[in-house]
Design a protein around this motif. Structure first.
Motif, PDB file in Angstrom:
ATOM      1  N   LEU A  73       0.859  -1.170   0.000  1.00 22.35           N
ATOM      2  CA  LEU A  73       0.000   0.000   0.000  1.00 22.35           C
ATOM      3  C   LEU A  73       0.901   1.227   0.000  1.00 22.35           C
ATOM      4  N   ALA A  74       0.625   2.165  -0.900  1.00 22.62           N
ATOM      5  CA  ALA A  74       1.423   3.393  -0.993  1.00 22.62           C
ATOM      6  C   ALA A  74       0.473   4.550  -1.261  1.00 22.62           C
ATOM      7  N   ARG A  75       0.468   5.509  -0.356  1.00 21.98           N
ATOM      8  CA  ARG A  75      -0.469   6.624  -0.427  1.00 21.98           C
ATOM      9  C   ARG A  75      -1.880   6.067  -0.525  1.00 21.98           C
ATOM     10  N   ASP A  76      -2.628   6.404  -1.547  1.00 19.52           N
ATOM     11  CA  ASP A  76      -4.000   5.899  -1.695  1.00 19.52           C
ATOM     12  C   ASP A  76      -4.089   4.786  -2.725  1.00 19.52           C
ATOM     13  N   GLN A  77      -2.966   4.123  -2.994  1.00 14.99           N
ATOM     14  CA  GLN A  77      -2.944   3.097  -4.029  1.00 14.99           C
ATOM     15  C   GLN A  77      -2.484   1.759  -3.473  1.00 14.99           C
ATOM     16  N   VAL A  78      -2.886   0.713  -4.178  1.00 14.91           N
ATOM     17  CA  VAL A  78      -2.360  -0.629  -3.953  1.00 14.91           C
ATOM     18  C   VAL A  78      -1.492  -0.933  -5.164  1.00 14.91           C
ATOM     19  N   LEU A  79      -0.219  -1.253  -4.940  1.00 14.95           N
ATOM     20  CA  LEU A  79       0.686  -1.683  -6.008  1.00 14.95           C
ATOM     21  C   LEU A  79       0.801  -3.185  -5.879  1.00 14.95           C
ATOM     22  N   TRP A  80       0.486  -3.885  -6.956  1.00 16.16           N
ATOM     23  CA  TRP A  80       0.433  -5.338  -6.908  1.00 16.16           C
ATOM     24  C   TRP A  80       1.140  -5.915  -8.119  1.00 16.16           C
ATOM     25  N   PRO A  81       2.193  -6.710  -7.896  1.00 18.21           N
ATOM     26  CA  PRO A  81       2.974  -7.243  -9.023  1.00 18.21           C
ATOM     27  C   PRO A  81       2.299  -8.433  -9.700  1.00 18.21           C
ATOM     28  N   GLY A  82       2.299  -8.389 -11.014  1.00 14.68           N
ATOM     29  CA  GLY A  82       1.854  -9.507 -11.835  1.00 14.68           C
ATOM     30  C   GLY A  82       3.053 -10.037 -12.603  1.00 14.68           C
ATOM     31  N   LYS A  83       2.849 -11.045 -13.406  1.00 14.32           N
ATOM     32  CA  LYS A  83       3.963 -11.651 -14.145  1.00 14.32           C
ATOM     33  C   LYS A  83       4.604 -10.681 -15.124  1.00 14.32           C
ATOM     34  N   GLU A  84       3.806  -9.816 -15.750  1.00 17.64           N
ATOM     35  CA  GLU A  84       4.324  -8.923 -16.788  1.00 17.64           C
ATOM     36  C   GLU A  84       4.246  -7.446 -16.423  1.00 17.64           C
ATOM     37  N   GLY A  85       3.633  -7.107 -15.294  1.00 17.97           N
ATOM     38  CA  GLY A  85       3.483  -5.692 -14.976  1.00 17.97           C
ATOM     39  C   GLY A  85       3.064  -5.455 -13.539  1.00 17.97           C
ATOM     40  N   LEU A  86       3.022  -4.171 -13.185  1.00 16.11           N
ATOM     41  CA  LEU A  86       2.533  -3.760 -11.873  1.00 16.11           C
ATOM     42  C   LEU A  86       1.121  -3.229 -12.047  1.00 16.11           C
ATOM     43  N   PHE A  87       0.189  -3.788 -11.282  1.00 13.25           N
ATOM     44  CA  PHE A  87      -1.185  -3.341 -11.309  1.00 13.25           C
ATOM     45  C   PHE A  87      -1.343  -2.270 -10.226  1.00 13.25           C
ATOM     46  N   VAL A  88      -1.956  -1.164 -10.570  1.00 13.83           N
ATOM     47  CA  VAL A  88      -2.148  -0.058  -9.632  1.00 13.83           C
ATOM     48  C   VAL A  88      -3.646   0.121  -9.414  1.00 13.83           C
ATOM     49  N   PHE A  89      -4.079  -0.024  -8.150  1.00 13.71           N
ATOM     50  CA  PHE A  89      -5.490   0.065  -7.776  1.00 13.71           C
ATOM     51  C   PHE A  89      -5.710   1.235  -6.839  1.00 13.71           C
ATOM     52  N   ASP A  90      -6.915   1.757  -6.841  1.00 11.26           N
ATOM     53  CA  ASP A  90      -7.342   2.744  -5.862  1.00 11.26           C
ATOM     54  C   ASP A  90      -7.704   1.975  -4.583  1.00 11.26           C
ATOM     55  N   GLN A  91      -7.117   2.361  -3.442  1.00 15.90           N
ATOM     56  CA  GLN A  91      -7.379   1.642  -2.193  1.00 15.90           C
ATOM     57  C   GLN A  91      -8.844   1.701  -1.785  1.00 15.90           C
ATOM     58  N   ARG A  92      -9.477   2.846  -1.963  1.00 19.20           N
ATOM     59  CA  ARG A  92     -10.856   3.032  -1.502  1.00 19.20           C
ATOM     60  C   ARG A  92     -11.867   2.291  -2.364  1.00 19.20           C
ATOM     61  N   THR A  93     -11.717   2.383  -3.698  1.00 15.49           N
ATOM     62  CA  THR A  93     -12.737   1.840  -4.608  1.00 15.49           C
ATOM     63  C   THR A  93     -12.403   0.464  -5.159  1.00 15.49           C
ATOM     64  N   ALA A  94     -11.166   0.012  -5.009  1.00 21.75           N
ATOM     65  CA  ALA A  94     -10.683  -1.259  -5.567  1.00 21.75           C
ATOM     66  C   ALA A  94     -10.668  -1.227  -7.093  1.00 21.75           C
ATOM     67  N   ARG A  95     -10.730  -0.038  -7.665  1.00 20.74           N
ATOM     68  CA  ARG A  95     -10.731   0.119  -9.128  1.00 20.74           C
ATOM     69  C   ARG A  95      -9.297   0.044  -9.662  1.00 20.74           C
ATOM     70  N   LEU A  96      -9.112  -0.728 -10.732  1.00 20.38           N
ATOM     71  CA  LEU A  96      -7.822  -0.795 -11.415  1.00 20.38           C
ATOM     72  C   LEU A  96      -7.604   0.527 -12.131  1.00 20.38           C
ATOM     73  N   CYS A  97      -6.543   1.249 -11.753  1.00 19.09           N
ATOM     74  CA  CYS A  97      -6.265   2.570 -12.323  1.00 19.09           C
ATOM     75  C   CYS A  97      -5.351   2.480 -13.536  1.00 19.09           C
ATOM     76  N   ARG A  98      -4.347   1.608 -13.468  1.00 19.51           N
ATOM     77  CA  ARG A  98      -3.428   1.449 -14.598  1.00 19.51           C
ATOM     78  C   ARG A  98      -2.559   0.222 -14.403  1.00 19.51           C
ATOM     79  N   ILE A  99      -1.903  -0.155 -15.486  1.00 25.06           N
ATOM     80  CA  ILE A  99      -0.948  -1.259 -15.470  1.00 25.06           C
ATOM     81  C   ILE A  99       0.371  -0.707 -15.987  1.00 25.06           C
ATOM     82  N   ILE A 100       1.427  -0.904 -15.218  1.00 22.43           N
ATOM     83  CA  ILE A 100       2.766  -0.466 -15.625  1.00 22.43           C
ATOM     84  C   ILE A 100       3.508  -1.687 -16.150  1.00 22.43           C
TER      85      ILE A 100
END
Length: 149
Positions: A73-100
């Protein structure tokens, strides 16, 4: 296969989840009244009121688990590693914001840590540090900002 919340004073069980959280292997933290747990999938579990012990949101919905390492958890986001990228979610809404995408750095998922404005990704073979002053994708970086083999 459940996550159980205990009262720190008495040891009494306050709530527990059902078997839907069986793939959760990490407790990332509590934000906005929800415990965020990871593993193959992410779970937002209510810790208060009518949501207590109930999975309020999960990702991905159905399908195979996409997680590959420990998120954070970082600021208001959840950073979650996947096999090919980092998934970035909003902590409050659980909405996927972007994939790095990690492919631009020839990296795969791994465990994340953060501090002092830097993000560290540790895989089974390398450590990569991202932060201020990191070059754009495709340009070489000093060893302390690039993957260390």
């Amino acid at each position: 296969p459940s996550i159980i919340a205990l009262d720190a004073q008495t040891g009494q069980a306050l709530w527990w989840t059902g078997e839907e959280t069986a793939t959760a292997t990490q407790l990332l933290g509590v934000a906005y009244g929800r415990l965020i747990a990871g593993g193959g999938k992410l779970f937002w579990i209510g810790t208060q009121g009518d949501e207590m012990g109930r999975v309020v949101a999960s990702w991905p919905q159905g399908g195979e688990p996409l997680g590959c390492g420990r998120g954070l958890l970082a600021r208001d986001q959840v950073l979650w590693p996947g096999k090919e990228g980092l998934f970035v979610f909003d902590q409050r809404t659980a909405r996927l914001c972007r994939i790095i995408s990690l492919g631009r750095w020839h990296l795969k998922g791994g465990n994340l840590a953060a501090g002092s404005g830097y993000l560290v990704l540790a895989t089974g073979r390398e450590i990569a540090v991202f932060g201020p002053g990191a070059p754009p994708p495709g340009e070489s970086a000093p060893t302390h900002l690039a993957g260390i083999h």
